[in-house]
Design a protein around this motif. Structure first.
Motif, PDB file in Angstrom:
ATOM      1  N   LYS A  12      25.481  66.321  44.353  1.00 39.46           N
ATOM      2  CA  LYS A  12      25.552  67.419  44.715  1.00 39.46           C
ATOM      3  C   LYS A  12      25.885  69.073  43.451  1.00 39.46           C
ATOM      4  N   GLY A  13      25.270  68.943  43.155  1.00 41.93           N
ATOM      5  CA  GLY A  13      25.280  70.207  42.167  1.00 41.93           C
ATOM      6  C   GLY A  13      26.003  69.637  40.379  1.00 41.93           C
ATOM      7  N   GLN A  14      25.807  68.245  40.477  1.00 42.93           N
ATOM      8  CA  GLN A  14      26.778  68.070  39.826  1.00 42.93           C
ATOM      9  C   GLN A  14      25.339  67.364  38.779  1.00 42.93           C
ATOM     10  N   PRO A  15      25.736  67.507  37.116  1.00 43.84           N
ATOM     11  CA  PRO A  15      24.670  67.159  35.905  1.00 43.84           C
ATOM     12  C   PRO A  15      23.622  65.989  36.475  1.00 43.84           C
ATOM     13  N   ASN A  16      24.163  64.914  37.124  1.00 42.36           N
ATOM     14  CA  ASN A  16      23.506  63.987  37.239  1.00 42.36           C
ATOM     15  C   ASN A  16      22.755  63.661  38.835  1.00 42.36           C
ATOM     16  N   VAL A  43      40.225  59.839  36.925  1.00 35.34           N
ATOM     17  CA  VAL A  43      40.586  60.686  35.901  1.00 35.34           C
ATOM     18  C   VAL A  43      39.458  60.963  35.158  1.00 35.34           C
ATOM     19  N   ILE A  44      39.214  61.853  34.377  1.00 34.58           N
ATOM     20  CA  ILE A  44      38.430  62.411  33.327  1.00 34.58           C
ATOM     21  C   ILE A  44      38.478  62.192  31.719  1.00 34.58           C
ATOM     22  N   SER A 132      32.175  69.026  37.085  1.00 39.04           N
ATOM     23  CA  SER A 132      32.135  69.331  36.002  1.00 39.04           C
ATOM     24  C   SER A 132      32.812  70.178  34.860  1.00 39.04           C
ATOM     25  N   ASN A 133      32.581  72.143  36.193  1.00 42.75           N
ATOM     26  CA  ASN A 133      32.946  73.037  35.709  1.00 42.75           C
ATOM     27  C   ASN A 133      34.033  73.425  35.873  1.00 42.75           C
ATOM     28  N   GLY A 134      34.274  72.207  36.868  1.00 44.40           N
ATOM     29  CA  GLY A 134      35.986  72.937  37.363  1.00 44.40           C
ATOM     30  C   GLY A 134      37.175  72.832  35.816  1.00 44.40           C
ATOM     31  N   ASP A 135      37.770  73.718  36.911  1.00 43.04           N
ATOM     32  CA  ASP A 135      39.489  74.163  35.937  1.00 43.04           C
ATOM     33  C   ASP A 135      39.669  73.480  34.776  1.00 43.04           C
ATOM     34  N   HIS A 136      39.403  72.174  34.611  1.00 40.33           N
ATOM     35  CA  HIS A 136      40.141  71.233  33.697  1.00 40.33           C
ATOM     36  C   HIS A 136      39.417  71.468  32.347  1.00 40.33           C
ATOM     37  N   LEU A 138      37.603  70.300  31.333  1.00 38.11           N
ATOM     38  CA  LEU A 138      36.643  68.690  30.755  1.00 38.11           C
ATOM     39  C   LEU A 138      34.901  68.868  31.154  1.00 38.11           C
ATOM     40  N   LYS A 139      34.531  69.645  30.586  1.00 39.81           N
ATOM     41  CA  LYS A 139      32.639  69.850  30.942  1.00 39.81           C
ATOM     42  C   LYS A 139      32.463  68.629  30.619  1.00 39.81           C
TER      43      LYS A 139
END
Length: 191
Positions: A12-16, A43-44, A132-136, A138-139
């Motif tokens: 929920k709330g993520q791109p897919n 991992v991303i 996807s919008n995390g502090d990392h 890496l969108k």
């Protein structure tokens, strides 16, 4: 119905996430949030910043995600979307669910993991939860790289192929004594 654990862009709330709630792909019902019993490396990586759960139990972190009950059509869609078994592999995983009274229970569900990956992926930072919008920083870039019409066409192609497969499975081929083939369509299961 099978249970599927999602930990990345399908949450929920993520791109897919929209793919799970698109009834043309099948049915998916949210059951609960959970986390893996064992640690796994989440991992991303890649040019699109895709989250991968590496099938290396005991390494990484306990990963949070969501459990969905899905019908066969949705399971087939997810296999197709995740390019299983070539890209991801659908495996069973043990999950811990926190109940309302503070106790936990363990549930088993399918999850899409990577059993084949680049060796350096094990050296990448691991996460206990994906955003996807995390502090990392890496969108997820998949939708930015593909036009909406391409994504819609991919989903439409799956739906059309599913309908053709259903029609094929609901058709009996009868060979007459003269050797002629005849298709006989039926509705519902044979008695």
């Amino acid at each position: 119905m099978p249970l599927v654990f999602v930990y990345g862009t399908l949450k929920k709330g993520q791109p897919n996430y929209f793919r799970l709630i698109d009834s043309s792909n099948g049915q998916a019902e949210f059951i609960t949030c959970a986390r893996t019993v064992e640690p796994y490396p989440l991992v991303i990586t890649g040019e699109c910043n895709i989250p991968f759960l590496l099938n290396v139990p005991g390494s990484g972190q306990r990963v949070y995600g969501e459990i969905y009950s899905v019908d066969q059509k949705m399971l087939e869609f997810l296999d197709w979307f995740e390019e299983c078994p070539d890209w991801y592999q659908r495996t069973l995983i043990q999950l811990e669910i926190l109940k309302g009274n503070g106790e936990t229970e363990v549930e088993e569900a399918f999850v899409y993991t990577k059993t084949k990956y680049e060796p350096d992926w094990l050296n990448k930072p691991t996460y206990d939860s994906y955003d996807s919008n995390g502090d990392h920083g890496l969108k997820y870039a998949y939708e930015e790289d593909m036009t909406r019409s391409t994504l819609d066409q991919k989903s439409a192609d799956f739906s059309q192929n599913s309908e053709q497969e259903i029609k094929k499975n609901n058709s009996l081929q009868i060979l007459t004594s003269t050797g002629d083939d005849h298709d006989v369509n039926f509705r519902g299961p044979l008695q």
